[in-house]
Design a protein around this motif. Structure first.
Motif, PDB file in Angstrom:
ATOM      1  N   PHE A   1      -8.947 -81.637  27.237  1.00 35.52           N
ATOM      2  CA  PHE A   1      -7.896 -81.902  26.265  1.00 35.52           C
ATOM      3  C   PHE A   1      -7.105 -83.139  26.654  1.00 35.52           C
ATOM      4  O   PHE A   1      -6.726 -83.303  27.803  1.00 35.52           O
ATOM      5  CB  PHE A   1      -6.951 -80.705  26.135  1.00 35.52           C
TER       6      PHE A   1
ATOM      7  N   LEU B   1      -4.070 -78.512  20.064  1.00 41.69           N
ATOM      8  CA  LEU B   1      -4.592 -79.240  21.218  1.00 41.69           C
ATOM      9  C   LEU B   1      -5.433 -80.407  20.714  1.00 41.69           C
ATOM     10  O   LEU B   1      -6.130 -80.300  19.710  1.00 41.69           O
ATOM     11  CB  LEU B   1      -5.450 -78.318  22.068  1.00 41.69           C
TER      12      LEU B   1
ATOM     13  N   VAL C   1       1.374 -76.129  16.936  1.00 39.93           N
ATOM     14  CA  VAL C   1       0.961 -77.095  17.942  1.00 39.93           C
ATOM     15  C   VAL C   1      -0.561 -77.042  18.024  1.00 39.93           C
ATOM     16  O   VAL C   1      -1.134 -75.961  18.035  1.00 39.93           O
ATOM     17  CB  VAL C   1       1.578 -76.748  19.320  1.00 39.93           C
TER      18      VAL C   1
ATOM     19  N   LYS D   1       0.987 -85.845  22.820  1.00 41.12           N
ATOM     20  CA  LYS D   1       1.934 -85.605  23.899  1.00 41.12           C
ATOM     21  C   LYS D   1       1.182 -84.954  25.039  1.00 41.12           C
ATOM     22  O   LYS D   1       0.302 -84.124  24.822  1.00 41.12           O
ATOM     23  CB  LYS D   1       3.049 -84.696  23.403  1.00 41.12           C
TER      24      LYS D   1
ATOM     25  N   ALA E   1      -1.523 -82.529  23.447  1.00 34.47           N
ATOM     26  CA  ALA E   1      -1.292 -81.664  22.305  1.00 34.47           C
ATOM     27  C   ALA E   1      -0.448 -82.422  21.307  1.00 34.47           C
ATOM     28  O   ALA E   1       0.144 -83.450  21.634  1.00 34.47           O
ATOM     29  CB  ALA E   1      -0.585 -80.385  22.743  1.00 34.47           C
ATOM     30  N   THR E   2      -0.402 -81.908  20.091  1.00 35.58           N
ATOM     31  CA  THR E   2       0.414 -82.569  19.092  1.00 35.58           C
ATOM     32  C   THR E   2       1.142 -81.547  18.245  1.00 35.58           C
ATOM     33  O   THR E   2       0.644 -80.457  18.004  1.00 35.58           O
ATOM     34  CB  THR E   2      -0.447 -83.520  18.229  1.00 35.58           C
ATOM     35  N   ASP E   3       2.333 -81.952  17.833  1.00 34.33           N
ATOM     36  CA  ASP E   3       3.183 -81.088  17.035  1.00 34.33           C
ATOM     37  C   ASP E   3       2.834 -81.330  15.565  1.00 34.33           C
ATOM     38  O   ASP E   3       2.976 -82.437  15.072  1.00 34.33           O
ATOM     39  CB  ASP E   3       4.636 -81.496  17.316  1.00 34.33           C
TER      40      ASP E   3
ATOM     41  N   LEU F   1       0.156 -82.684  28.168  1.00 32.39           N
ATOM     42  CA  LEU F   1       0.407 -81.320  28.613  1.00 32.39           C
ATOM     43  C   LEU F   1       1.201 -81.406  29.904  1.00 32.39           C
ATOM     44  O   LEU F   1       1.118 -82.387  30.622  1.00 32.39           O
ATOM     45  CB  LEU F   1      -0.921 -80.597  28.855  1.00 32.39           C
ATOM     46  N   GLY F   2       1.973 -80.389  30.184  1.00 28.47           N
ATOM     47  CA  GLY F   2       2.813 -80.415  31.381  1.00 28.47           C
ATOM     48  C   GLY F   2       1.995 -80.456  32.650  1.00 28.47           C
ATOM     49  O   GLY F   2       0.790 -80.183  32.633  1.00 28.47           O
ATOM     50  N   PRO F   3       2.650 -80.764  33.770  1.00 24.94           N
ATOM     51  CA  PRO F   3       1.945 -80.834  35.052  1.00 24.94           C
ATOM     52  C   PRO F   3       1.160 -79.563  35.355  1.00 24.94           C
ATOM     53  O   PRO F   3       0.097 -79.626  35.962  1.00 24.94           O
ATOM     54  CB  PRO F   3       3.073 -81.018  36.069  1.00 24.94           C
ATOM     55  N   SER F   4       1.643 -78.414  34.895  1.00 17.89           N
ATOM     56  CA  SER F   4       0.936 -77.182  35.252  1.00 17.89           C
ATOM     57  C   SER F   4      -0.402 -77.047  34.541  1.00 17.89           C
ATOM     58  O   SER F   4      -1.213 -76.216  34.915  1.00 17.89           O
ATOM     59  CB  SER F   4       1.821 -75.962  34.964  1.00 17.89           C
ATOM     60  N   LEU F   5      -0.639 -77.870  33.505  1.00 13.52           N
ATOM     61  CA  LEU F   5      -1.938 -77.788  32.816  1.00 13.52           C
ATOM     62  C   LEU F   5      -2.764 -79.050  33.067  1.00 13.52           C
ATOM     63  O   LEU F   5      -3.767 -79.289  32.412  1.00 13.52           O
ATOM     64  CB  LEU F   5      -1.727 -77.587  31.315  1.00 13.52           C
TER      65      LEU F   5
ATOM     66  N   VAL G   1      -6.579 -78.769  33.575  1.00 15.78           N
ATOM     67  CA  VAL G   1      -7.430 -78.247  32.513  1.00 15.78           C
ATOM     68  C   VAL G   1      -8.204 -79.397  31.878  1.00 15.78           C
ATOM     69  O   VAL G   1      -7.607 -80.352  31.383  1.00 15.78           O
ATOM     70  CB  VAL G   1      -6.584 -77.518  31.451  1.00 15.78           C
TER      71      VAL G   1
END
Lengths: 182, 707
Positions: B668, B681, B679, B656, B671-673, B658-662, B665
């Motif tokens: 990576f 990375l 969670v 999945k 991330a995965t659940d 990462l959100g726009p705020s990351l 970075v």
């Protein structure tokens, strides 16, 4: 307060008037009357209720190397990876470890739902226009996430929870969009 | 009709129209290519006519008048073209390509006025090319053919024309009878077309009343071919097929009589080639009405495909991910039960059921992944159009050679790939391939070649874009980098050849000082590189001055669910996509050597650079564990060993983002659940390898720094 609110969706779905909580938020006195108050260090802050989607007990947070300093990490909220920021770090307050009262607010920031770590959640206040001083009280130097000061006149009146404000308390009202801007 | 239904129908129309226009554009390119080689492919011209005709039909149905009008105008032109009333000239092709462009613009803005298309001017252009050519037709040779009137009467105008022109040019006409299963009629017909194409031309198919049953249909196919009966028989080689030539009669038409195909021995023709001996049965040619049932057949098979929003597939994939998490919870539970007295049998049962569950889950997962896969041919066609357009704009002659268009990739990757590829191709034509004059001076063929080559390599797909143009000069690249202030002259001088080529991927780098309309649209090769990295891929460039340049893009086959190796570093869990893992070995600390300030190991005779993930990610820990492992990764031609503390086995994971705020970075892929609120990375191995392999000045430019 606190426990009844925890994990209960305050603003379910998209039917909430989140739109009103957007760009016009800082100016619109009509819509932005309800605020969710929370504690951070020795001060009380509040975000427009419309911008807060949910309150979570902090799950384990996975740190993200190389992320900006105020990013605490990521969590999975029902399968969606959500970035959590430490509001203490963002507001340059002294850091403090998580406590039992710590909560993560899921706040709607235009393009993303952001988790915001706070020390303790108080309650929802409905502020009348005369109970709010808008940002110019602090002069033009104030940060743009600073929306104004709320002075609930009879704070204890509406508070049945344990952490009501006393009469001298003020609420630092925050505008979520500039606050959570990257 | 509510607004919602209306927009749903509109979307349906747009999607369908888009498909037709894409097919149209594809066929047009084939015709264009053939025309350049001095051939005309009548079948392809007819396909184009039919596409435009269908487009007109559905535009009418959905009330899209602008597209309808445009299609109508082109239809007239194409009708004359397929009936060979006018010749296929470059001018005609230009008008047709222009038409396709108009269609595309209309589909995007959905309104003629917004699209800024001057329909009157376009109609005039069509009129001009029509007027420039006059056509005439001569006598009817069909009467010479021993074909029943009932056959001739059901031929369309076009089929009749093709039959006539083949007879006129002395091409033999054959009658092929086939028995095909109804279920796979479309693919069988495609197969037949493909087999006939090299040896002849299919004039028409007519369903026969005979020989069919509930599951089969018998077809009579008229084929024009210059080949011998035997050669044709060998080329077609369909089970159950029989082939016979259609005899030519004398100049005087004989009176209509019983279907001739049942009496081949009556004709002065060689006997039928029995591909398989079959019943000799009278096959009355069906009345025209029979065509209807044939159309119904194709309608039925069309209805077997559905368009699915990719988000729905993503959702299904998420559900599969959740199921996998539940499954591991059940596994844990059953393991717990096994150690409980008296519950052992229950645990064994549970374990067995769970295995069945796992198997089906895997099948479900593979099924969903399979649905997401589309052939790369989809974008290659779009690119072929770009090549033609850009080459014309630059006065360059370019031949596009495509290989491996059937290679399948995740739909999302295909979508995201189109822009980077388009950019590389524009660059190749604009900066790479020289003008015909320059090429002749360099003793190269005046027509440049651009090769687009795709193939699968393990769980990766490789796409190569190669031109035979001027190539890049490493020295020029170094000088440009210095001039742009990207490097100091000293640092530039130290770059190896390969590193110098990689400069083109640095932000703010462009070798051509003039900003052309095409290549200078504000996106550089750095954007191309970033976009490809976002897909979990890497791009490499090789070049030779005077010989050409080759870009190699390596991509994962799918993005949705991947198998990953779970590792632990400084008490944190990370997932490493298994596609990037070659092997995992025990870390022999004594074997470490330092070369140029970097840690390396010798692994089976080759040097392996080492990266300590804890240091790279700044993860502190009280003390380094005694025992550590190295995950050996290979990306492209580069290898890298990542030091980790623990290996936790493999698991299928859903990546999945990462959100726009990351988003900024690096390192990576998402991330995965893992379940249990955990969670992890997902490490973007290509990005890290890239970042570390270019750990010099260049690396700092291209990696874009850490955020």
């Amino acid at each position: 307060m606190s426990d009844e609110l925890v994990s209960k969706t305050l603003m379910p779905g998209s039917s909430s008037p989140v739109v009103a909580g957007r760009s016009e938020l800082a100016k619109s006195t009509e819509v932005t009357r309800e605020f969710l108050a929370f504690e951070l260090g020795s001060e009380n802050y509040a975000l427009p209720l419309a911008s807060v989607r949910e309150i979570l007990k902090p799950p384990p947070v996975t740190g993200v190397p190389r992320a900006p300093r105020d990013v605490l990490g990521i969590i999975s909220v029902r399968g969606r990876i959500t970035t959590v920021i430490d509001l203490r770090r963002r507001l340059n307050l002294e850091e403090r470890p998580l406590s039992k009262a710590s909560r993560i607010l899921l706040v709607d920031r235009e393009d993303e739902i952001i988790g915001v770590l706070v020390d303790r959640v108080h309650q929802v206040y409905r502020l009348e226009p005369e109970e709010v001083e808008y940002s110019n009280v602090m002069g033009s130097d104030a940060s743009d996430h600073f929306m104004g000061i709320g002075r609930p006149r009879s704070a204890s009146r509406s508070a049945r929870g344990a952490h009501a404000l006393d009469d001298h308390s003020i609420l630092i009202l925050l505008d979520p969009i500039p606050l959570l801007r990257r | 009709m509510t607004g919602d239904e209306g927009s749903g129908m509109r979307e349906e129309f747009l999607a369908e129209a888009q498909e037709i226009v894409e097919a149209l554009s594809r066929d047009l390119l084939i015709v264009d290519q053939a025309q350049k080689e001095g051939r005309v492919d009548p079948q392809q011209v007819n396909e184009i006519f039919r596409s435009v005709h269908t487009l007109k039909g559905i535009a009418g149905m959905f009330g899209h008048s602008a597209i309808g009008a445009l299609a109508h105008g082109l239809e007239d032109l194409l009708d004359d073209l397929r009936l060979e009333r006018i010749a296929l000239t470059p001018e005609v092709l230009d008008v047709l390509f222009e038409g396709v462009e108009h269609f595309q613009r209309l589909l995007q803005v959905d309104d003629g006025a917004e699209a800024g298309i001057d329909f009157d001017a376009f109609a005039k252009r069509i009129g001009q090319v029509l007027g420039a050519q006059g056509g005439g037709r001569s006598g009817d040779p069909l009467a010479m053919l021993d074909l029943d009137d009932s056959v001739l009467s059901v031929l369309t105008e076009y089929e009749e024309h093709r039959l006539r022109s083949n007879v006129e040019s002395g091409v033999g006409i054959y009658r092929v009878r086939l028995r095909l299963p109804l279920l796979s009629i479309d693919s069988s017909l495609e197969d037949l077309k493909a087999r006939v194409k090299p040896v002849g031309e299919i004039i028409t198919y007519l369903p026969s009343m005979e020989g069919g049953d509930a599951e089969h249909i018998e077809l009579v196919v008229l084929v024009a071919s210059t080949e011998s009966l035997r050669a044709l028989g060998e080329a077609i080689a369909f089970e159950d097929a029989s082939i016979e030539p259609v005899a030519r009669r004398g100049a005087t038409p004989v009176p209509p009589r019983a279907p001739t195909m049942t009496h081949p021995e009556n004709l002065a023709a060689p006997p039928r080639v029995p591909v398989e001996t079959r019943h000799e049965m009278a096959t009355p040619v069906p009345p025209a009405g029979q065509n209807v049932s044939f159309d119904q057949l194709s309608v039925r098979s069309v209805a077997k495909t559905v368009r699915v929003d990719i988000e729905k597939l993503d959702h299904l994939m998420n559900v599969v991910g959740e199921l996998a998490i539940i499954r591991s919870a059940v596994v844990r539970l059953s393991e717990g039960l096994r150690n409980t007295a008296g519950l052992r049998e229950l645990a064994i049962d549970l374990h067995r059921i769970n295995r069945g569950f796992e198997r089906n889950l895997l099948e479900l997962q593979n099924g969903i992944l399979d649905v997401r896969m589309v052939p790369l041919g989809q974008i290659f066609e779009k690119l072929a159009r770009i090549v033609r357009q850009v080459a014309r704009e630059h006065g360059k002659e370019v031949r596009l050679v495509v290989a491996g268009k059937e290679t399948e990739v995740d739909k999302l990757i295909v979508e995201e790939l189109s822009d980077p590829l388009m950019h590389i191709i524009r660059n190749a034509i604009d900066h790479g391939i020289e003008s015909p004059k320059v090429r002749e001076l360099a003793e190269k063929p005046p027509v440049g070649t651009l090769a687009l080559n795709a193939y699968q390599k393990g769980k990766h797909v490789v796409i190569e874009v190669e031109d035979d143009g001027a190539g890049m000069n490493p020295q020029t690249l170094r000088e440009t980098a210095v001039r742009r202030g990207l490097l100091t002259p000293e640092a530039a001088a130290e770059l190896t050849r390969e590193e110098a080529y990689n400069l083109i991927f640095a932000p703010g780098f462009s070798t051509k000082s003039s900003i052309t309309e095409i290549s200078g649209r504000g996106v550089g090769m750095d954007v191309v590189k970033t976009n490809i990295a976002r897909l979990g891929g890497v791009i490499d460039v090789q070049s030779e001055v005077g010989t050409g340049t080759k870009f190699t893009i390596t991509l994962p086959v799918t993005l949705a669910m991947i198998n990953a190796l779970l590792v632990r570093v400084a008490d944190r869990e990370f997932a490493v996509p298994i596609t990037a893992v070659q092997e995992a070995i025990v870390f022999e600390k004594r074997a470490i050597r330092r070369v140029e300030g970097r840690e390396v190991l010798t692994l089976r005779g080759a040097t392996l650079p080492i990266c300590r993930l804890d240091e790279l990610f700044g993860l502190g820990r009280p003390q380094e564990p005694d025992r550590q492992f190295i995950v050996v990764s290979e990306v492209g031609a580069r290898r890298m060993g990542f030091v980790v503390d623990e290996l936790h086995g493999q698991q299928d994971i859903v990546i999945k983002s990462l959100g726009p705020s990351l988003q900024k970075v690096r390192g990576f892929a998402g991330a995965t659940d893992l379940g249990d609120q955990r969670v992890a990375l997902v490490i973007d191995v290509p990005a890290l390898v890239e970042e570390l392999a270019s750990g010099n000045e260049l690396g700092r430019i291209t990696a874009g720094g850490y955020s």
